[in-house]
Design an enzyme around this catalytic site. Structure first.
Site, PDB file in Angstrom:
ATOM      1  N   ASP B  66       0.820  -1.222   0.000  1.00 24.79           N
ATOM      2  CA  ASP B  66       0.000   0.000   0.000  1.00 24.79           C
ATOM      3  C   ASP B  66       0.851   1.268   0.000  1.00 24.79           C
ATOM      4  OD1 ASP B  66       0.743  -0.807   2.610  1.00 24.79           O
ATOM      5  OD2 ASP B  66      -0.862   0.374   3.516  1.00 24.79           O
ATOM      6  N   HIS B  67       2.176   1.106  -0.015  1.00 27.62           N
ATOM      7  CA  HIS B  67       3.065   2.266  -0.088  1.00 27.62           C
ATOM      8  C   HIS B  67       3.919   2.274  -1.357  1.00 27.62           C
ATOM      9  CE1 HIS B  67       2.412   3.665   4.152  1.00 27.62           C
ATOM     10  NE2 HIS B  67       1.863   2.471   4.164  1.00 27.62           N
ATOM     11  N   ASP B 256       4.913   3.981   8.200  1.00 29.86           N
ATOM     12  CA  ASP B 256       4.207   3.164   9.193  1.00 29.86           C
ATOM     13  C   ASP B 256       5.147   2.801  10.337  1.00 29.86           C
ATOM     14  OD1 ASP B 256       2.295   3.316   7.286  1.00 29.86           O
ATOM     15  OD2 ASP B 256       2.036   1.158   7.022  1.00 29.86           O
ATOM     16  N   HIS B 316      -3.051   7.950   7.198  1.00 29.94           N
ATOM     17  CA  HIS B 316      -2.951   6.490   7.171  1.00 29.94           C
ATOM     18  C   HIS B 316      -3.979   5.860   8.108  1.00 29.94           C
ATOM     19  CE1 HIS B 316      -1.035   2.444   7.482  1.00 29.94           C
ATOM     20  NE2 HIS B 316      -0.627   2.716   6.256  1.00 29.94           N
TER      21      HIS B 316
END
Lengths: 370, 370
Positions: B66-67, B256, B316
């Protein structure tokens, strides 16, 4: 069994807010099969009635980014949104595509530490050297999947061209047979033909009544092909009491191409209910289209005509063509002109032309007669 | 010089129609720097005022899909939409991220036969073994970029932790210095600190007039740091005639994490104009968040407080948190509660808390004084 096709992306080259990158889904009872998976397909599917968790097979026509960059993310998101003990969890997602796809998934899933809650297998189609110009051919060194399998990866098959049928047999069960055939593009590209198997015709109930066979379990046994001996000693074969077989439906999806290689498609796609064919640019740009390995409506119409299909669906439009609903008077590059060009080429043939748009769903009704 | 931050995706785990996957852009005169690039980022940028063709640097915090799944497609689309002879074409796109990113790009671009109209280089950060649990560490065998460079790939650097500063120096020119520091997550993850350099203060024009120095080229030379000797023989140093330096702006973006590793961030992020920190779940789910290597608003607030930043921007968010504009009365999981939790933790500190939403742009005005 219901059968329909939903377009999740109909744009070429890259996804845009108006047209997603290539992806469509064939939906049947209980499962979905996806054809191509460009970037953003998972988001498009969330916007549609497609439940990505139902995807059990994926067919990738060729390894250009606008047809495959969405696949790792789709698999991850399906996994994230599947409860670990769900009965809906696919047993194994079977993924079919050109040699190199296995390496693509193993590296993208591996480097991102993506764990899936279900297994997957990549079955690779071995391209032939005449499917693309020399510069589009990827060496075995580049396409070979190195190292260990991904933890959720199952050993996939390597599928070579069957020279007899000039096609690749990908899958067969009691409901469907799926074959691939070769296209000419800038990189090896494939078309897919999903053939539903014929179903036995209706029981001749009047005849059965005359013979004294009452509705009940015997009807089912006859319908499933069993030969019966009645109490009277009369032997009853299914052929006597069944109408003609009801032909299965057929959906054909071609990847990017400027032409079809060989003649296998003429037989494979013959009479298809739906033939999905790219039309990246209009006929007036035929030369440019061919140079980039793409088709125009006229090319697509010629394929539809030689296969005598029922419906030709155009998709994979250059992003310059806005969806019809966003087209304003006076805008150039009207996608309806592409439809007109195909219709002109197919005049008098009875073949219907449809423009795909994102989220369009086309039902394929059961046939009743041949 | 104008400086602003635009969020293209603020959702965690995967992109959805309501929240894109992680991506934000720091925009300055003439160029854009992107931080993370989840799937669909290119489409989000088309929906925004960001011109993807201006992206000259990309910073990837960690190798979760997702990054990073949007990066190959973004590069391809920028290339497709850049005229070959355009002066706007980036000279070389510099991409920074954890070891393995070079292999990821080489394989994804290579297998899809993607040619770019500009060169790129991947500069890899060498993680330390304490940045993640053992199972999140990728072996060198998995992360090593095999084979030849991609045709448009330039040799990138491998950047090791500088033990003195406990940080990674990624880039420095006359305007900016960019450093990375280590975070703790399920896989190696990094925070980035973009420090604009201080600019010389204003000229003391009254004093200069008194000294008989007239406005003109001499003013510019003094401002650029030159020591001058006047006709009178008087030596004039810049320090005499310039107000105090105007401090540069500072933007920090953390990937994250459930915590920050070491203490480098306290100095690096000190007084940041904007600190962007994840807050995947609410404080009431702190345990679950930590288990998945994520933060809650309280964690983010603690980092903001120890760095004495001006503004804490939360992003996020779990996809369960709808954007504020779509939140209805009675809906559970209100993202505004996350803001409230951070505000509560920062009560009395003067640190402002902002909720990021897709397409939010925050300007960072020039400073006038320290």
């Amino acid at each position: 069994m219901s059968l329909d096709v939903t377009f999740l992306g109909t744009g070429s080259a890259y996804p845009s807010p108006h047209r997603g990158a290539s992806a469509l889904v064939l939906r049947m009872d209980g499962e979905c099969w996806m054809f191509d998976c460009g970037e953003g397909t998972q988001t498009q599917s969330m916007r549609s009635h497609i439940r990505a968790g139902k995807i059990s097979k994926v067919f990738i026509s060729h390894l250009h980014g606008d047809h495959v960059f969405g696949l790792p993310g789709l698999l991850c998101t399906v996994s994230l949104n599947t409860p670990p003990d769900s009965p809906q969890r696919p047993r194994c997602v079977d993924i079919y595509g050109p040699r190199g796809l296995r390496h693509f998934l193993r590296v993208t899933l591996g480097l991102t530490a993506s764990q899936l809650l279900f297994p997957y297998a990549v079955h690779e189609l071995e391209p032939t050297s005449d499917q693309c110009p020399e510069e589009g051919q990827l060496s075995r060194e580049v396409t070979a999947a190195h190292g260990a399998l991904h933890p959720q990866e199952q050993e996939g098959r390597s599928i070579a061209l069957d020279p007899g049928s000039d096609s690749y047999l990908l899958f067969e069960d009691d409901r469907f047979e799926v074959r691939a055939f070769r296209l000419f593009h800038r990189v090896p590209s494939f078309g897919f033909c999903v053939q539903e198997k014929d179903r036995p015709g209706r029981l001749k109930t009047e005849l059965l009544k005359e013979l004294g066979v009452k509705p009940g379990p015997l009807y089912g046994r006859l319908k499933s092909g069993e030969t019966l001996t009645l109490d009277s000693g009369r032997v009853l074969t299914p052929g006597e009491v069944l109408e003609e077989d009801i032909p299965g439906r057929k959906v054909c999806v071609l990847g990017d191409c400027s032409s079809v290689l060989g003649r296998a498609h003429v037989r494979l796609c013959a009479g298809a209910d739906i033939l999905v064919h790219e039309a990246t640019l209009g006929d007036e740009q035929q030369e440019k289209a061919a140079e980039h390995g793409h088709s125009t409506p006229k090319t697509a119409a010629a394929v539809a005509w030689e296969c005598h299909v029922r419906k030709l669906v155009l998709y994979h439009f250059s992003q310059r063509y806005k969806p019809v609903t966003l087209q304003k008077d006076g805008d150039g590059d009207d996608v309806r002109e592409l439809k007109g060009q195909a219709e002109e080429a197919l005049q008098g043939t009875g073949i219907e032309v449809v423009l795909a748009e994102d989220f369009l769903t086309l039902s394929i009704p059961l046939k009743r007669t041949r």
